[in-house]
Design a protein around this motif. Structure first.
Motif, mmCIF file in Angstrom:
data_model
loop_
_atom_site.group_PDB
_atom_site.id
_atom_site.type_symbol
_atom_site.label_atom_id
_atom_site.label_comp_id
_atom_site.label_asym_id
_atom_site.label_seq_id
_atom_site.Cartn_x
_atom_site.Cartn_y
_atom_site.Cartn_z
ATOM 1 N N LEU A 88 0.573 -1.296 -0.030
ATOM 2 C CA LEU A 88 0.140 -0.242 -0.555
ATOM 3 C C LEU A 88 0.933 0.984 0.223
ATOM 4 N N ARG A 89 2.268 0.791 0.864
ATOM 5 C CA ARG A 89 2.357 2.477 0.858
ATOM 6 C C ARG A 89 3.624 2.868 -0.886
ATOM 7 N N ARG A 90 3.408 1.780 -1.493
ATOM 8 C CA ARG A 90 4.356 1.627 -3.115
ATOM 9 C C ARG A 90 3.580 2.204 -3.731
ATOM 10 N N HIS A 91 2.258 1.814 -3.296
ATOM 11 C CA HIS A 91 1.101 1.974 -4.161
ATOM 12 C C HIS A 91 0.963 3.254 -4.105
ATOM 13 N N PHE A 92 0.405 4.082 -2.724
ATOM 14 C CA PHE A 92 0.436 5.335 -2.500
ATOM 15 C C PHE A 92 1.600 6.920 -2.915
ATOM 16 N N LEU A 93 2.667 6.001 -2.692
ATOM 17 C CA LEU A 93 4.134 6.657 -3.238
ATOM 18 C C LEU A 93 3.838 6.973 -4.896
ATOM 19 N N ASP A 94 3.330 5.764 -5.864
ATOM 20 C CA ASP A 94 3.540 5.444 -7.348
ATOM 21 C C ASP A 94 1.919 6.665 -7.643
ATOM 22 N N GLY A 95 1.150 6.071 -6.530
ATOM 23 C CA GLY A 95 0.190 7.686 -6.596
ATOM 24 C C GLY A 95 1.078 9.072 -7.145
ATOM 25 N N CYS A 99 1.593 11.441 -10.054
ATOM 26 C CA CYS A 99 -0.633 12.842 -9.703
ATOM 27 C C CYS A 99 -1.807 12.718 -9.791
ATOM 28 N N ASP A 100 -1.769 11.545 -9.480
ATOM 29 C CA ASP A 100 -3.226 10.729 -8.933
ATOM 30 C C ASP A 100 -3.907 11.435 -8.432
ATOM 31 N N THR A 103 -5.031 10.863 -4.749
ATOM 32 C CA THR A 103 -3.441 11.186 -3.313
ATOM 33 C C THR A 103 -4.062 12.464 -3.606
ATOM 34 N N GLY A 104 -4.353 13.299 -3.920
ATOM 35 C CA GLY A 104 -4.957 14.741 -3.631
ATOM 36 C C GLY A 104 -3.166 15.889 -4.351
ATOM 37 N N LEU A 105 -2.933 15.126 -5.107
ATOM 38 C CA LEU A 105 -1.275 15.762 -5.223
ATOM 39 C C LEU A 105 -1.903 15.341 -6.954
ATOM 40 N N ASP A 183 7.167 17.049 0.224
ATOM 41 C CA ASP A 183 6.174 17.519 1.729
ATOM 42 C C ASP A 183 5.537 15.828 1.896
ATOM 43 N N ALA A 184 4.890 15.932 0.239
ATOM 44 C CA ALA A 184 3.681 14.549 0.397
ATOM 45 C C ALA A 184 4.462 13.147 0.379
ATOM 46 N N VAL A 185 5.859 13.551 -0.518
ATOM 47 C CA VAL A 185 6.533 12.271 0.145
ATOM 48 C C VAL A 185 6.470 11.744 1.392
ATOM 49 N N ALA A 186 7.615 12.755 1.848
ATOM 50 C CA ALA A 186 8.309 12.824 3.486
ATOM 51 C C ALA A 186 6.824 11.944 4.380
ATOM 52 N N ALA A 187 5.595 12.677 4.250
ATOM 53 C CA ALA A 187 4.527 12.699 5.094
ATOM 54 C C ALA A 187 4.277 11.829 4.962
ATOM 55 N N ALA A 188 3.828 10.933 3.696
ATOM 56 C CA ALA A 188 2.920 9.489 3.097
ATOM 57 C C ALA A 188 4.318 8.627 3.690
ATOM 58 N N GLU A 189 5.874 8.816 3.738
ATOM 59 C CA GLU A 189 6.927 7.330 4.167
ATOM 60 C C GLU A 189 6.818 7.551 5.414
ATOM 61 N N GLY A 190 6.653 8.600 6.112
ATOM 62 C CA GLY A 190 5.943 8.602 7.869
ATOM 63 C C GLY A 190 5.597 7.971 8.250
ATOM 64 N N ALA A 191 4.057 8.430 7.436
ATOM 65 C CA ALA A 191 2.730 8.040 7.949
ATOM 66 C C ALA A 191 2.897 6.684 7.883
#
Length: 205
Positions: A88-95, A99-100, A103-105, A183-191
């Motif tokens: 799920l982490r890899r999927h979100f980061l890929d999103g 700019c899926d 993801t809000g991005l 920041d989005a990537v860092a926040a996702a990695e941390g979460a």
């Protein structure tokens, strides 16, 4: 079989066309200012026909994101024994890379307008939470079922939702995608790292 396939494609096309017409009207006039009868007339179908496809007015909007409802569950199912949280982490980061919109991005005007409609309309927001509950239930089943799986699914879906909302809010406030991405990537990695630490039974292969 080919005939069944054709019918299904026509049905899906009807869903897409009517939903897009409705969303356009809602964006132009406001969700509460547009009646179901007005949507049916714009789509050149009868009101009873519209209700056969979309039982409620809110469904006209939610259809656009309906295919994401069991997305987390599909990611876990397709991980084939790998770490569910890792997948799920890899999927979100890929999103985030793509700019899926989920993801809000994403700063495309049409995406921002849709999210503003979705999160700015109380009736739609209430339906979003029902959608999230179904997403949690599907993910819990993919995680093996039971209380632990339901608790984990609730935390994972909440993390994804909050990450996406933070990205959307910053972009809606005028920040560019590239300014937010780091920041989005860092926040996702941390979460997801905290999820893995707190849910070790779903973090290993």
């Amino acid at each position: 079989m080919a005939e069944i396939g054709l019918r299904e494609r026509k049905k899906r096309r009807m869903y897409e066309v009517v939903s897009e017409i409705a969303i356009r009207l809602f964006l132009e006039k406001g969700f509460d200012a547009v009646s179901v009868a007005e949507v049916a007339a714009a789509a050149d179908i009868s009101k009873p026909t519209l209700f056969r496809y979309f039982p409620t007015k809110e469904d006209l909007v939610l259809y656009r994101i309906a295919d994401h409802e069991d997305e987390a569950a599909r990611v876990v199912a397709e991980a084939r024994g790998a770490s569910p949280i890792g997948a799920l982490r890899r999927h979100f980061l890929d999103g985030l890379k793509r700019c899926d919109p989920v993801t809000g991005l994403n700063d495309h005007p049409a995406v921002l307008a849709f999210h503003s409609l979705l999160y700015g309309t109380p009736a739609l927001l209430a339906r979003v939470y029902a959608y999230l509950e179904r997403s949690e239930a599907a993910l819990a089943e993919a995680l093996g079922g039971g209380l632990e799986a339901r608790l984990a699914a609730g935390q994972i879906v909440a993390v994804q939702r909050i990450l996406a909302l933070e990205n959307w809010r910053r972009i809606a406030d005028g920040e560019r995608v590239e300014a937010v991405r780091g920041d989005a990537v860092a926040a996702a990695e941390g979460a997801f790292g905290r999820l893995a630490a707190g849910l070790p039974q779903f973090a290993g292969a």
